[in-house]
Write an enzyme that holds these catalytic residues in place. Sequence first.
Site, PDB file in Angstrom:
ATOM      1  N   GLU A 158       0.857  -1.178   0.000  1.00 37.81           N
ATOM      2  CA  GLU A 158       0.000   0.000   0.000  1.00 37.81           C
ATOM      3  C   GLU A 158       0.894   1.230   0.000  1.00 37.81           C
ATOM      4  O   GLU A 158       1.753   1.382   0.867  1.00 37.81           O
ATOM      5  CB  GLU A 158      -0.900   0.017   1.240  1.00 37.81           C
ATOM      6  CG  GLU A 158      -1.886  -1.136   1.306  1.00 37.81           C
ATOM      7  CD  GLU A 158      -2.639  -1.164   2.619  1.00 37.81           C
ATOM      8  OE1 GLU A 158      -2.349  -0.326   3.502  1.00 37.81           O
ATOM      9  OE2 GLU A 158      -3.506  -2.046   2.781  1.00 37.81           O
ATOM     10  N   ASP A 201      -5.134   8.357  10.856  1.00 39.76           N
ATOM     11  CA  ASP A 201      -3.768   7.931  11.125  1.00 39.76           C
ATOM     12  C   ASP A 201      -3.240   8.477  12.445  1.00 39.76           C
ATOM     13  O   ASP A 201      -3.572   9.588  12.866  1.00 39.76           O
ATOM     14  CB  ASP A 201      -2.849   8.373   9.980  1.00 39.76           C
ATOM     15  CG  ASP A 201      -3.164   7.643   8.692  1.00 39.76           C
ATOM     16  OD1 ASP A 201      -3.114   6.408   8.714  1.00 39.76           O
ATOM     17  OD2 ASP A 201      -3.470   8.297   7.681  1.00 39.76           O
ATOM     18  N   TYR A 222     -10.403  -4.864   4.013  1.00 42.18           N
ATOM     19  CA  TYR A 222      -9.454  -4.429   5.038  1.00 42.18           C
ATOM     20  C   TYR A 222     -10.221  -4.295   6.344  1.00 42.18           C
ATOM     21  O   TYR A 222     -11.078  -3.429   6.483  1.00 42.18           O
ATOM     22  CB  TYR A 222      -8.843  -3.092   4.610  1.00 42.18           C
ATOM     23  CG  TYR A 222      -7.699  -2.566   5.450  1.00 42.18           C
ATOM     24  CD1 TYR A 222      -7.612  -2.782   6.820  1.00 42.18           C
ATOM     25  CD2 TYR A 222      -6.698  -1.807   4.856  1.00 42.18           C
ATOM     26  CE1 TYR A 222      -6.568  -2.290   7.567  1.00 42.18           C
ATOM     27  CE2 TYR A 222      -5.638  -1.295   5.593  1.00 42.18           C
ATOM     28  CZ  TYR A 222      -5.578  -1.542   6.948  1.00 42.18           C
ATOM     29  OH  TYR A 222      -4.547  -1.027   7.691  1.00 42.18           O
TER      30      TYR A 222
END
Length: 269
Positions: free
Chosen positions: A42, A53, A168
């Site tokens: 990725e 994040d 995911y």
Amino acid sequence: MTRLAAAFPTDRAALVTFVTAGDGPTPAILDAIVEGGADVIELGMPFTDPMADGPAIQAANLRSLAAGTTTRDILQIATDFRARHPSVPLVLMGYANPMLRRGADWFAAEAAKAGVDGVICVDLPPEEDDGLGPELRAAGIDFIRLATPTTDSARLPAVLEGASGFLYYVSVAGITGLQQAAQASIEDAVARLKAQTDLPIAVGFGVRTPEQAQAIAAVADGVVVGSAIVEIIAAHGEDAPAPVRAYIASLKAAIVAARKDAVMKEVRA
């Protein structure tokens, strides 16, 4: 069979890795990740507000943007990577703003031209995806969706609609890199997701050690590691490729060992 489909073998889990484009010597780091044994890479698209994040990837985004990294630069990195590694799947991962700024059709066409296999857009819910997903699918690019611990049975069909490549599973309800879910909760979640889709299930968020990767690999189709790699890049800068390669190799060995352990348990049983 697509590159992404081939990256999830039936006899072991796949190692899925993440780095931020433009943070450190990205081409050399990507080569090191391949040499270490990663199955899928990725490539993060830096953004000013990476809300999903944690501190490590936030800092990597800022370093990359400060170095002047643009979407065109990322696409060139992808193009060059594809020329060097024709069989390794490459996924662009990021936020909607950089992907949609020139239009979904432009982004999909350019990503396809660069040899990109899949795209993960963190902040684009299925209910609002009337442009990017359709354009990517039309260009032959997998649109990879995310499920979380709060994705219940009522919402899961919407997440799976139009998803491809792999699913995911974000194992914690939080940001990247700071915590890892309990193994039992991961096992329960993977079983629940597998009952609803034939897509490979890759588990990420908080995976740092080979031991953690091995435990997840025993139940999931893929293990995603990002923040720990980004921290190595931050610590070593231009010298990051060698330690990144060694770290990836340690993860891959643990993932391979997970299936061997499972086979031995079946034999003993």
